[in-house]
Design a protein around this motif. Structure first.
Motif, mmCIF file in Angstrom:
data_model
loop_
_atom_site.group_PDB
_atom_site.id
_atom_site.type_symbol
_atom_site.label_atom_id
_atom_site.label_comp_id
_atom_site.label_asym_id
_atom_site.label_seq_id
_atom_site.Cartn_x
_atom_site.Cartn_y
_atom_site.Cartn_z
ATOM 1 N N UNK A 14 27.511 -3.823 67.552
ATOM 2 C CA UNK A 14 27.650 -3.135 68.843
ATOM 3 C C UNK A 14 28.663 -2.000 68.824
ATOM 4 N N UNK A 15 29.601 -2.058 67.910
ATOM 5 C CA UNK A 15 30.577 -0.973 67.764
ATOM 6 C C UNK A 15 30.041 0.151 66.889
ATOM 7 N N UNK A 27 19.759 -8.574 71.245
ATOM 8 C CA UNK A 27 20.738 -8.169 72.250
ATOM 9 C C UNK A 27 21.241 -6.751 71.992
ATOM 10 N N UNK A 28 21.418 -6.402 70.731
ATOM 11 C CA UNK A 28 21.847 -5.045 70.392
ATOM 12 C C UNK A 28 20.789 -4.033 70.817
ATOM 13 N N UNK A 49 20.912 1.162 62.513
ATOM 14 C CA UNK A 49 21.242 -0.254 62.311
ATOM 15 C C UNK A 49 21.463 -0.560 60.832
ATOM 16 N N UNK A 50 20.619 0.017 59.977
ATOM 17 C CA UNK A 50 20.685 -0.288 58.546
ATOM 18 C C UNK A 50 21.697 0.566 57.795
ATOM 19 N N UNK A 51 22.325 1.499 58.486
ATOM 20 C CA UNK A 51 23.211 2.447 57.818
ATOM 21 C C UNK A 51 24.562 1.869 57.434
ATOM 22 N N UNK A 52 24.875 0.666 57.899
ATOM 23 C CA UNK A 52 26.235 0.143 57.738
ATOM 24 C C UNK A 52 26.322 -1.008 56.746
ATOM 25 N N UNK A 53 25.248 -1.250 55.996
ATOM 26 C CA UNK A 53 25.278 -2.336 55.032
ATOM 27 C C UNK A 53 24.927 -3.667 55.674
#
Length: 592
Positions: A581-582, A547-548, A569-573
């Motif tokens: 989505x934020x 969905x993202x 996508x992978x940058x936030x842990x």
């Protein structure tokens, strides 16, 4: 499947002058700094209490110690978490935090709530003998396989910790009450594997002569204790074991909410999985139809109705499954898939691969078998240069020839490629290496299984959609089958614990609907009885990632770049998927 520890890890190593490792990490100021300080204090205490978890997370200060598993110590751990939960909002003002720190605050708060609830509602040390396996064997195995400490230090720590293992055996014998048979039988098999570890594998890993010196003396004492423990499990516990393993609707619904933390209810998961299973079956039938003529030349295709299409798909899969290796070559066959997959990822800018590559493809240690066919044990967050292990389990030596054949048919050459995508490239290994580089230690340590499993499942279809396999229909059919397994996992998880699904009904679901072989299905039924909610993470996580991707790609149109998107996508842990989505669109605006 990933074996990463999702409970917590120690950060005290980062701020203690006597720490084994001094990591160069950014510091925070203001209210964000208060949150970081609170977390440091909490984790410093937590890992003095629980040395094995410290080792799992890469803090090696406590590698010569082992947990006190007495009821009093475990109760104190719960009180520690209650105190931390109460103190968190008193010491840190949520409204004054940056948005990233607010997310970390919520992750920590949710973690503490979950751990307290689990402690109040489940008694694994009393009714799940498998829980002791980590303390009995993994506690030593990790010191010798993942730590980057000098060999002499690792050996010294291992010998010191081994002196405490017989105490764990005695605590287990005093604590275990009446477990379910399915958990106990696995614990018995793993205990046999543990005896084998201390008899042989320990010395190979340590690089020391078998049975000699202080290591040999310690191992001899442990083997005697484990043999006594094995007798205890068989003769004292097994006769009392029950067939009671369902946790029931109320516990399942709440546990799923806490474990997934994805904003979706148990009933919604079930409904979406049931609908998706129908869709995937239809897609598999389309691919199987294209393969029929070359797979069965001259043979009439089955009737074009629901029953006939399932038969067609099953027959094609069975024929394709004959292209497999031998039991002894399963690990080497998996290794052979790695180079082509990595080359494709780099050539097609799927994302940036980790350098150096620290992933080892190994045969799963016997003491860790019984729950899954494969897993990825990542480098620990606080010892990031440690190795990651993509472990594959060969069929057990006591299986019949027919069951071994069924197992190898399931993990044929096409399926091994999908498995490697999922577990390693660009699945678990790549994602968790990226997670280890995230500056937020809360996100590194308090990882989301739904994110990890969802990403791994997402990558399977994505790789083929981008051209991996050059349009090989057999590979596509197995990718769809592997995904259908993730979908059906969620149905099985719900119906086994909320409903009254029998083994026969579960077997029909897995072999009839999901086209799994008998050997794979038997293992999955056992796993569904031994755990709850984890089997739902694959489908829920993958749905969130799909969905993202759809939302972001629609918004960006021709400006969408796949490699840049994946890295965002992978940058936030490895955090709860509800935050993506934020966070992801904001990362994309910042550039690659």
């Amino acid at each position: 499947m990933t074996r990463m520890a999702v409970i917590f890890g120690t950060l005290a190593v980062l701020w203690n002058a006597s720490a084994t490792f001094a990591l160069d990490l950014p510091t925070s100021s203001g209210e964000d700094g208060k949150l970081a300080a609170f977390f440091k204090t909490y984790l410093d205490q937590a890992f003095q209490d629980e040395p094995l978890m410290a080792t799992r997370q890469g803090d090696h200060r406590f590698d010569d110690a082992l947990d006190d598993l007495s009821p009093e110590a475990r109760a104190a751990h719960v009180e520690r978490d209650r105190k931390a939960l109460a103190e968190l909002p008193r010491q840190v003002t949520f409204a004054k935090l940056s948005r990233n720190a607010q997310i970390d605050f919520e992750i920590l708060q949710h973690h503490l709530n979950r751990e307290i609830w689990l402690a109040e509602n489940f008694r694994p040390f009393e009714d799940d003998p498998r829980v002791y396996g980590g303390y009995l064997t993994e506690s030593i195995y990790l010191l010798l396989t993942q730590s980057t400490l000098p060999k002499a230090t690792k050996l010294k720590n291992a010998i010191a910790r081994m002196a405490l293992v017989p105490r764990v055996v005695e605590q287990a014998k005093a604590t275990i009450k009446i477990p379910s048979r399915v958990k106990l039988e696995t614990a018995i098999q793993q205990t046999k594997g543990a005896i084998g570890f201390y008899t042989d594998e320990l010395f190979t890993l340590a690089g020391e002569p078998k049975g000699e010196g202080e290591l040999g003396a310690r191992a001899k004492v442990i083997v005697a204790a484990l043999e006594d423990y094995l007798t205890f499990l068989r003769e004292n516990v097994l006769p009392k074991a029950t067939e009671s393993w369902r946790i029931g609707k109320d516990l399942f619904v709440r546990k799923l909410e806490l474990e997934l933390d994805s904003g979706i209810s148990a009933d919604e998961v079930l409904a979406e999985a049931q609908a998706e299973a129908i869709r995937v079956e239809r897609e598999m039938a389309v691919v199987a139809r294209q393969l029929w003529g070359t797979t069965f030349p001259g043979r009439p295709i089955p009737p074009d109705d629901a029953e006939g299409r399932r038969l067609m798909t099953r027959l094609v899969l069975a024929e394709l499954g004959k292209d497999h290796g031998a039991p002894e070559s399963l690990v080497s066959d998996a290794r052979a898939t790695v180079a082509a997959i990595k080359t494709f990822i780099a050539k097609n800018d799927i994302l940036t691969l980790p350098e150096p590559d620290q992933c080892r493809v190994i045969e799963m240690p016997e003491f860790q078998r019984g729950n899954s066919v494969a897993y990825l044990n990542p480098a620990p967050p606080l010892d990031v240069r440690g190795s990651s292990e993509y472990a594959i389990s060969p069929p057990p030596s006591d299986w019949t020839q027919d069951r071994v054949a069924s197992y190898l048919q399931e993990y044929n050459r096409s399926m091994l490629k999908i498995l490697t995508i999922h577990e390693a490239y660009p699945g678990h290994y790549v994602q968790l290496e990226a997670s280890n580089q995230n500056p937020s230690l809360i996100r590194k340590i308090l990882s989301s299984g739904t994110f990890a499993e969802g990403w791994a499942v997402y990558t399977e279809q994505m790789m083929l959609d981008q051209g991996f396999g050059a349009g090989d229909l057999a590979l596509r059919l197995h990718q769809l089958k592997f995904y259908l397994r993730a979908v059906v996992n969620a149905i099985l998880d719900h119906e086994m614990h909320v409903g009254e699904m029998t083994d026969a009904q579960a077997m029909e679901l897995l072999t009839g609907r999901a086209f799994q072989t008998e050997g794979e299905a038997v293992g999955k039924i056992i796993r569904s009885k031994q755990s709850s909610c984890q089997l739902s993470t694959y489908f829920v996580g993958r749905t969130a990632f799909n969905r993202l991707r759809l939302k972001v790609q629609r918004n960006l149109g021709d400006g969408f770049q796949l490699g840049r998107y994946h890295e965002a996508v992978l940058a936030h842990g490895t955090l709860p998927v509800k935050y993506l989505p934020e966070l992801v669109p904001a990362s994309l605006k910042a550039g690659r």
